[in-house]
Design an enzyme around this catalytic site. Sequence first.
Site, PDB file in Angstrom:
ATOM      1  N   ASP A   1     -26.124 111.250  68.910  1.00 63.34           N
ATOM      2  CA  ASP A   1     -24.716 110.841  69.402  1.00 63.34           C
ATOM      3  C   ASP A   1     -24.847 110.698  70.796  1.00 63.34           C
ATOM      4  O   ASP A   1     -25.747 111.015  71.512  1.00 63.34           O
ATOM      5  CB  ASP A   1     -23.575 111.876  68.872  1.00 63.34           C
ATOM      6  CG  ASP A   1     -22.252 111.065  68.807  1.00 63.34           C
ATOM      7  OD1 ASP A   1     -22.132 109.800  69.474  1.00 63.34           O
ATOM      8  OD2 ASP A   1     -21.043 111.508  68.232  1.00 63.34           O
TER       9      ASP A   1
HETATM   10  C1  BGC Z   1     -18.815 108.908  68.859  1.00 65.65           C
HETATM   11  C2  BGC Z   1     -19.761 108.234  68.094  1.00 65.65           C
HETATM   12  C3  BGC Z   1     -19.789 107.012  68.282  1.00 65.65           C
HETATM   13  C4  BGC Z   1     -20.616 106.722  69.789  1.00 65.65           C
HETATM   14  C5  BGC Z   1     -21.003 105.569  70.164  1.00 65.65           C
HETATM   15  C6  BGC Z   1     -19.454 108.750  70.301  1.00 65.65           C
HETATM   16  O1  BGC Z   1     -18.657 109.185  71.266  1.00 65.65           O
HETATM   17  O2  BGC Z   1     -19.009 110.301  68.689  1.00 65.65           O
HETATM   18  O3  BGC Z   1     -19.046 108.270  66.919  1.00 65.65           O
HETATM   19  O4  BGC Z   1     -20.738 106.114  67.308  1.00 65.65           O
HETATM   20  O5  BGC Z   1     -19.789 107.314  70.629  1.00 65.65           O
HETATM   21  O6  BGC Z   1     -19.741 104.524  70.636  1.00 65.65           O
END
Ligand code: BGC
Length: 762
Positions: A295
């Site tokens: 993530d």
């Molecule tokens: C989130 C993810 C997301 C990623 C990219 C993160 O802050 O937890 O779910 O896909 O950002 O935007």
Amino acid sequence: MKKNLLVLIVGLILTFNACKVSSQSNKSPQQEKNIEQKVDSVLALMTLEEKVGQMLQYNGSWDVTGPATGTTNEKKLERLKKGLVGSMLNVVSVKHTREAQRLIMENSRLKIPLIFGYDVIHGYQTMFPVPLGETASWDMNLAERTAAAAARETAASGVHWTFAPMMDVSRDARWGRIMEGAGEDPFLNAEIAVARINGFQGSDLANEKTIAACAKHFAGYGFAEAGRDYNTVNIGIHELHNTILPPFKAAAKAGVATFMNSFNEIDGVPATSSSYLQRELLKQDWNWNGFIVSDWGSISEMIPHGIAKNKKEAALLAVKGGSDMDMEGGAYESSLISLVEEGKVSEELIDDSVKRILRVKFQLGLFDDPYKYCDESFENSEVYSDANQQLALEAAKKSIVLLKNENNILPIQDKVKSIAVIGPLADDKDSPLGNWRAQAVKNSGVSVLEGIKKHAPNSIKVTYAEGTKLSAGERNFLSPLTINENDTSGFAEAKELAENSDLVILVVGEDAFQSGEGRSQTNIGFLGVQDELMKEIQEVNKNVVMVLMNGRPMDLTWSNQHIPAIVETWFLGSQHGNAVGEILFGKYNPSGKLPVSFPRNVGQEPLYYNQKSTGRPNENSEVTYSHYTDAGRDALFPFGFGLSYTNFEYGKIKLSDDSFSASEEIKASIEVRNTGKMAGEEVVQLYIRDLFASITRPIKELKGFEKISLQPGESKTVSFTIDAELLSYFGRDKKWVTDPGKFHLFIGPNSRDLQQVEFQYK
Ligand code: BGC
């Protein structure tokens, strides 16, 4: 060229700051073999630096969903040109993806195409209901079709990969991201996750109208303590396997191309470094051959977690733990090469990650044509097409849940000649789009007021007053939410309209940006002065229909006591208001059912229907049993609940046999009849309880459902097959088992109002 690069950077920043935004394969064994050979031959050409480059993912707008890594734009550009980046996120539109791809294709040694990822959570530009809302449709075919439409819009904009579906089981209304998933039940989460994956990926990833999906967040993110986002997760191994993992296992089996790990720790181990989850389970036991992206910055976040002193240690833990790609974290970039050179990480581990990444790129057909998703004419015809708007309307209607309808106040009756539409969300064209709205155009949703005006017969006079403004200031993914705590300026006008109208439609709830990432709340009631507004309106007119907009279960105790009709509409997307209009005026009969329990108050959270019995369940005891002294322990509106404008009568459950053994199965069937005057749809639900097991088991668990459609007077028989696998669970020996013994089987319209029979597994 330099000028072009500058244009690209400026373009990317402008475009993206505005938004935030072995598995089963459909290829023949020969095609798979061909892909493997190609992957190996590319890998054989790569230097260590190029391999590590594939494991990096850069953001196109530098600082969108979390803290930036510190890698400068210039450095990113330089690396892109050398082919030392595998993926980018938040780069969208044919124009920009083509330009970024060209940097690699025209400058790098090996010309390995980039894979572009983006958060297409409930639509790209056409917005479908937020995932929690769409789950309320219990319509898997619909979920597959909306995902397929979102995939077409995404693919048409040059993007290859969505970071969806989110399949984090969540039982806590305080957690803002509950709106992004499918609610509290593992079975329902698994079913809809697979439908969405099939929709995004279609039958062939190489088709330029499909995109790669991503099972996220692996794992346990939805169990953040006290519902506070990113917080510690403490779950035991049985809960992990029986509650959290089933959707992920189903996703791996369905051939999801990628996984994303999660920000949280589980029992002291950040998921990003969990070799148990990523290597042992996913890659080994489940034999899954896609790649895992971290993530946003979650690898480097192991420093504040307190298990890595610096990025180098974080990279070491993550790569050993099985994380293949570092999303905007900078840890792999700064440390992986030296870790290999120092002998701390074997090059085989790197090779395994790179092969996984290359495999997905080959499956997408990017090596055949890196620009295959760059077709402006497809982009122009597909994005926000009429057909997708029609689908958005269908999805929105099917996601609405009728929670209360005293004296059949709905659908709105002929005798009603005047309606006052009141509330801060009534004429809001932005909140319907929800959070995580990708490329949706601000204020492009149909408001409830617009929908009511469109669908009300000419004989009805519709008036409107806002009453109060819910939020003040900026409203977007990253802006802190400012709620108006004392704006009563519109109360007098609203009361006057209410007093002089036959019916009031109160449109209240949450602003779109109250739920989503980083949007946890301890108060799940109505913020601002909405409570006061509702009370004042209700004093002057008792004929009130509440239309709720929200991304989480809310505390509806007062409303349930005082308001005769409550319609749950979530954030329904582009066509929100039209869907509400059709429901209110009886052009569509509500059929949604809650995918999550609505509590009596926030103190009951986390609340879910599939609880354990405890050692003291007995309600007849005086004090010392498991309960609250100041509130019931059950939900106000239970999981699976939702009313219709017609009535469904359930016959008696019939079992084909009341016992069976391992190689056998039995059938449970029930007749359901529409005894009302309107055609309607009903979700018939099957629950099972294992009475005695090697570990404690829930008092009931959803094990099947079927959505049927019945004309007035019509009946249908719904059948469910029960076999050993359906009854199995992850037991005390850390294996999936089915216990011989007694089981209860329940069928009914929701998790509370169920008929019960018993059978024996021998
Ligand atoms: C989130 C993810 C997301 C990623 C990219 C993160 O802050 O937890 O779910 O896909 O950002 O935007």
